[in-house]
Design an enzyme around this catalytic site. Structure first.
Site, PDB file in Angstrom:
ATOM      1  N   ARG A 117      17.695   8.911   1.469  1.00 45.60           N
ATOM      2  CA  ARG A 117      16.311   8.997   1.979  1.00 45.60           C
ATOM      3  C   ARG A 117      15.727  10.383   1.742  1.00 45.60           C
ATOM      4  O   ARG A 117      14.545  10.526   1.456  1.00 45.60           O
ATOM      5  CB  ARG A 117      16.274   8.647   3.472  1.00 45.60           C
ATOM      6  CG  ARG A 117      16.471   7.168   3.727  1.00 45.60           C
ATOM      7  CD  ARG A 117      16.833   6.879   5.177  1.00 45.60           C
ATOM      8  NE  ARG A 117      15.773   7.158   6.114  1.00 45.60           N
ATOM      9  CZ  ARG A 117      15.958   7.263   7.425  1.00 45.60           C
ATOM     10  NH1 ARG A 117      17.161   7.103   7.942  1.00 45.60           N
ATOM     11  NH2 ARG A 117      14.949   7.514   8.220  1.00 45.60           N
ATOM     12  N   ARG A 132       3.318   7.616   2.271  1.00 48.15           N
ATOM     13  CA  ARG A 132       4.626   8.080   1.812  1.00 48.15           C
ATOM     14  C   ARG A 132       4.595   8.387   0.318  1.00 48.15           C
ATOM     15  O   ARG A 132       5.557   8.897  -0.223  1.00 48.15           O
ATOM     16  CB  ARG A 132       5.643   6.963   1.968  1.00 48.15           C
ATOM     17  CG  ARG A 132       6.347   6.796   3.291  1.00 48.15           C
ATOM     18  CD  ARG A 132       7.281   7.896   3.599  1.00 48.15           C
ATOM     19  NE  ARG A 132       8.553   7.510   4.159  1.00 48.15           N
ATOM     20  CZ  ARG A 132       8.780   7.010   5.346  1.00 48.15           C
ATOM     21  NH1 ARG A 132       7.806   6.706   6.145  1.00 48.15           N
ATOM     22  NH2 ARG A 132      10.003   6.788   5.748  1.00 48.15           N
ATOM     23  N   ARG A 182      20.638   3.491  14.040  1.00 44.39           N
ATOM     24  CA  ARG A 182      19.975   2.685  13.004  1.00 44.39           C
ATOM     25  C   ARG A 182      20.855   2.604  11.754  1.00 44.39           C
ATOM     26  O   ARG A 182      21.506   3.580  11.385  1.00 44.39           O
ATOM     27  CB  ARG A 182      18.627   3.339  12.622  1.00 44.39           C
ATOM     28  CG  ARG A 182      17.469   2.799  13.402  1.00 44.39           C
ATOM     29  CD  ARG A 182      16.191   3.584  13.236  1.00 44.39           C
ATOM     30  NE  ARG A 182      15.833   3.984  11.897  1.00 44.39           N
ATOM     31  CZ  ARG A 182      14.760   4.718  11.601  1.00 44.39           C
ATOM     32  NH1 ARG A 182      13.951   5.117  12.566  1.00 44.39           N
ATOM     33  NH2 ARG A 182      14.494   5.064  10.367  1.00 44.39           N
ATOM     34  N   ARG A 232      20.873  10.571  16.386  1.00 43.25           N
ATOM     35  CA  ARG A 232      19.723   9.811  16.897  1.00 43.25           C
ATOM     36  C   ARG A 232      20.191   8.463  17.443  1.00 43.25           C
ATOM     37  O   ARG A 232      21.048   7.809  16.866  1.00 43.25           O
ATOM     38  CB  ARG A 232      18.699   9.567  15.793  1.00 43.25           C
ATOM     39  CG  ARG A 232      17.613   8.580  16.265  1.00 43.25           C
ATOM     40  CD  ARG A 232      16.370   8.596  15.453  1.00 43.25           C
ATOM     41  NE  ARG A 232      16.564   8.228  14.077  1.00 43.25           N
ATOM     42  CZ  ARG A 232      15.584   8.188  13.198  1.00 43.25           C
ATOM     43  NH1 ARG A 232      14.357   8.510  13.576  1.00 43.25           N
ATOM     44  NH2 ARG A 232      15.820   7.852  11.961  1.00 43.25           N
ATOM     45  N   LYS A 242       8.824  13.487  13.218  1.00 41.19           N
ATOM     46  CA  LYS A 242       7.454  12.958  13.124  1.00 41.19           C
ATOM     47  C   LYS A 242       7.177  11.975  14.267  1.00 41.19           C
ATOM     48  O   LYS A 242       6.140  12.043  14.915  1.00 41.19           O
ATOM     49  CB  LYS A 242       7.242  12.196  11.792  1.00 41.19           C
ATOM     50  CG  LYS A 242       7.493  13.020  10.551  1.00 41.19           C
ATOM     51  CD  LYS A 242       7.242  12.210   9.291  1.00 41.19           C
ATOM     52  CE  LYS A 242       8.189  11.040   9.095  1.00 41.19           C
ATOM     53  NZ  LYS A 242       9.609  11.423   8.880  1.00 41.19           N
TER      54      LYS A 242
HETATM   55  P1  AP5 Z   1      12.386  11.373  14.936  1.00 41.19           P
HETATM   56  O1  AP5 Z   1      11.207  11.804  15.738  1.00 41.19           O
HETATM   57  O2  AP5 Z   1      12.879   9.980  15.102  1.00 41.19           O
HETATM   58  O3  AP5 Z   1      12.148  11.725  13.387  1.00 41.19           O
HETATM   59  P2  AP5 Z   1      11.251  11.030  12.302  1.00 41.19           P
HETATM   60  O4  AP5 Z   1      10.723  12.123  11.435  1.00 41.19           O
HETATM   61  O5  AP5 Z   1      10.244  10.099  12.921  1.00 41.19           O
HETATM   62  O6  AP5 Z   1      12.386  10.230  11.524  1.00 41.19           O
HETATM   63  P3  AP5 Z   1      12.431   8.758  10.926  1.00 41.19           P
HETATM   64  O7  AP5 Z   1      13.820   8.522  10.442  1.00 41.19           O
HETATM   65  O8  AP5 Z   1      11.877   7.750  11.907  1.00 41.19           O
HETATM   66  O9  AP5 Z   1      11.500   8.891   9.768  1.00 41.19           O
HETATM   67  P4  AP5 Z   1      11.575   8.160   8.494  1.00 41.19           P
HETATM   68  O10 AP5 Z   1      10.290   8.654   7.974  1.00 41.19           O
HETATM   69  O11 AP5 Z   1      12.689   8.301   7.579  1.00 41.19           O
HETATM   70  O12 AP5 Z   1      11.751   6.635   8.966  1.00 41.19           O
HETATM   71  P5  AP5 Z   1      10.681   5.477   9.191  1.00 41.19           P
HETATM   72  O13 AP5 Z   1      11.059   4.763  10.416  1.00 41.19           O
HETATM   73  O14 AP5 Z   1       9.290   5.987   9.022  1.00 41.19           O
HETATM   74  O15 AP5 Z   1      13.584  12.420  15.206  1.00 41.19           O
HETATM   75  C1  AP5 Z   1      14.848  12.274  14.592  1.00 41.19           C
HETATM   76  C2  AP5 Z   1      15.960  12.654  15.601  1.00 41.19           C
HETATM   77  O16 AP5 Z   1      15.859  14.046  15.920  1.00 41.19           O
HETATM   78  C3  AP5 Z   1      15.825  11.921  16.949  1.00 41.19           C
HETATM   79  O17 AP5 Z   1      17.110  11.705  17.455  1.00 41.19           O
HETATM   80  C4  AP5 Z   1      15.067  12.907  17.828  1.00 41.19           C
HETATM   81  O18 AP5 Z   1      15.354  12.689  19.180  1.00 41.19           O
HETATM   82  C5  AP5 Z   1      15.576  14.249  17.319  1.00 41.19           C
HETATM   83  N1  AP5 Z   1      14.580  15.310  17.373  1.00 41.19           N
HETATM   84  C6  AP5 Z   1      13.243  15.197  17.146  1.00 41.19           C
HETATM   85  N2  AP5 Z   1      12.640  16.415  17.259  1.00 41.19           N
HETATM   86  C7  AP5 Z   1      13.657  17.302  17.526  1.00 41.19           C
HETATM   87  C8  AP5 Z   1      13.680  18.714  17.731  1.00 41.19           C
HETATM   88  N3  AP5 Z   1      12.566  19.470  17.662  1.00 41.19           N
HETATM   89  N4  AP5 Z   1      14.877  19.306  17.971  1.00 41.19           N
HETATM   90  C9  AP5 Z   1      16.021  18.554  18.027  1.00 41.19           C
HETATM   91  N5  AP5 Z   1      16.059  17.207  17.851  1.00 41.19           N
HETATM   92  C10 AP5 Z   1      14.883  16.588  17.601  1.00 41.19           C
HETATM   93  O19 AP5 Z   1      10.970   4.573   7.895  1.00 41.19           O
HETATM   94  C11 AP5 Z   1      12.180   3.842   7.745  1.00 41.19           C
HETATM   95  C12 AP5 Z   1      12.143   3.111   6.412  1.00 41.19           C
HETATM   96  O20 AP5 Z   1      11.020   2.176   6.390  1.00 41.19           O
HETATM   97  C13 AP5 Z   1      11.934   3.984   5.179  1.00 41.19           C
HETATM   98  O21 AP5 Z   1      13.146   4.535   4.711  1.00 41.19           O
HETATM   99  C14 AP5 Z   1      11.311   2.975   4.203  1.00 41.19           C
HETATM  100  O22 AP5 Z   1      12.278   2.129   3.643  1.00 41.19           O
HETATM  101  C15 AP5 Z   1      10.419   2.137   5.100  1.00 41.19           C
HETATM  102  N6  AP5 Z   1       9.035   2.670   5.190  1.00 41.19           N
HETATM  103  C16 AP5 Z   1       8.407   3.147   6.300  1.00 41.19           C
HETATM  104  N7  AP5 Z   1       7.159   3.549   5.994  1.00 41.19           N
HETATM  105  C17 AP5 Z   1       6.991   3.317   4.672  1.00 41.19           C
HETATM  106  C18 AP5 Z   1       5.919   3.537   3.769  1.00 41.19           C
HETATM  107  N8  AP5 Z   1       4.744   4.095   4.178  1.00 41.19           N
HETATM  108  N9  AP5 Z   1       6.083   3.206   2.465  1.00 41.19           N
HETATM  109  C19 AP5 Z   1       7.237   2.649   2.037  1.00 41.19           C
HETATM  110  N10 AP5 Z   1       8.301   2.421   2.834  1.00 41.19           N
HETATM  111  C20 AP5 Z   1       8.183   2.750   4.150  1.00 41.19           C
END
Ligand code: AP5
Length: 213
Positions: free
Chosen positions: A171, A88, A160, A127, A13
């Site tokens: 997660r 979310r 991370r 990552r 994402k």
């Molecule tokens: P990446 O693009 O980083 O993936 P992502 O979907 O953004 O993953 P996140 O872990 O950031 O999402 P998340 O939703 O769990 O975490 P967030 O930070 O929002 O890609 C992942 C890896 O794959 C990278 O290494 C990338 O290079 C690689 N990649 C990407 N595309 C690829 C492809 N096509 N092919 C191969 N490799 C690829 O949230 C973290 C925490 O914050 C949550 O757990 C929660 O505790 C809290 N939080 C955040 N938002 C909320 C909310 N709205 N409500 C409640 N808690 C929240």
């Protein structure tokens, strides 16, 4: 243009949200990045959020909704945004809809980046993230020019805390239980588009552009 990114943790994402933001000139708003900045800055919100994040749990809706609505009120978001990691939960989606209705606006697209669970744990352990500028890389798929160093700002890359395999599994469970119902929510509104997130990142972006055009 107001776009929401949906998908499991690690589906890509953030990677795609940054590409959309660059191409269409709208801000990339990541609730994960905002929360991590609050943790790093030692704010009250950060100290409340940290325990949930470290355990792979969602931060409670009341903390996240106010933070996000406040961010969307800033000037750079007046012409649109790409939301990454929000909503979310169904209550978060309803809060966003209610805030938009008040100003006569609505979400334009909800993009679901689909990747099977079995690919996710492998992807997350590779990552590497930059704590300075939020840059995201992958040791195999999206390597940096110099190992361990951010291409964009020269910062030292880290794994991370919540990308350790046990936390990633937690997660994923939280995603299936609390976030996946949003796919139905946005399908019913006629806003959902789904792309195959297992393809190469540029190909995934081409598919997204095909919908946004
Ligand atoms: P990446 O693009 O980083 O993936 P992502 O979907 O953004 O993953 P996140 O872990 O950031 O999402 P998340 O939703 O769990 O975490 P967030 O930070 O929002 O890609 C992942 C890896 O794959 C990278 O290494 C990338 O290079 C690689 N990649 C990407 N595309 C690829 C492809 N096509 N092919 C191969 N490799 C690829 O949230 C973290 C925490 O914050 C949550 O757990 C929660 O505790 C809290 N939080 C955040 N938002 C909320 C909310 N709205 N409500 C409640 N808690 C929240």
């Amino acid at each position: 243009m107001k776009v929401i990114m949906l998908g499991a943790p690690g589906a890509g994402k953030g990677t795609q949200a940054k590409k959309i933001a660059n191409k269409y000139g709208v801000p990339h708003v990541s609730t994960g990045d905002i929360l991590r900045a609050n943790v790093k800055g030692g704010t009250e919100l950060g100290s409340k959020a940290k325990g949930f994040m470290d355990q792979g749990l969602l931060v409670p809706d009341d903390l996240v909704v106010d933070m996000l609505i406040d961010r969307l009120g800033q000037d750079d978001a007046s012409k649109g945004y790409v939301l990454d990691g929000f909503p979310r939960t169904i209550p978060q989606a309803e809060a966003l809809d209610a805030a938009l209705v008040k100003i006569g606006e609505k979400v334009d697209y909800a993009i679901n980046v689909e990747v099977p669970d079995e690919d996710i744990v492998r992807r997350m352990s590779g990552r590497r993230a930059c704590p300075n500028c939020g840059g995201t890389y992958h040791v195999v798929h999206i390597p940096t020019k110099v190992e361990g160093v951010c291409d964009a700002c020269g910062g030292e890359l880290v794994l991370r805390d919540d990308d350790k395999p046990e936390t990633v599994k937690k997660r994923l469970g939280v995603y299936h239980e609390q976030t996946k119902p949003l796919i139905d929510y946005y399908t019913k509104q006629g806003l959902l588009v789904t792309v195959d997130g297992t393809k190469d990142t540029d190909k995934v972006f081409e598919d997204i552009e095909g919908f946004l055009r």
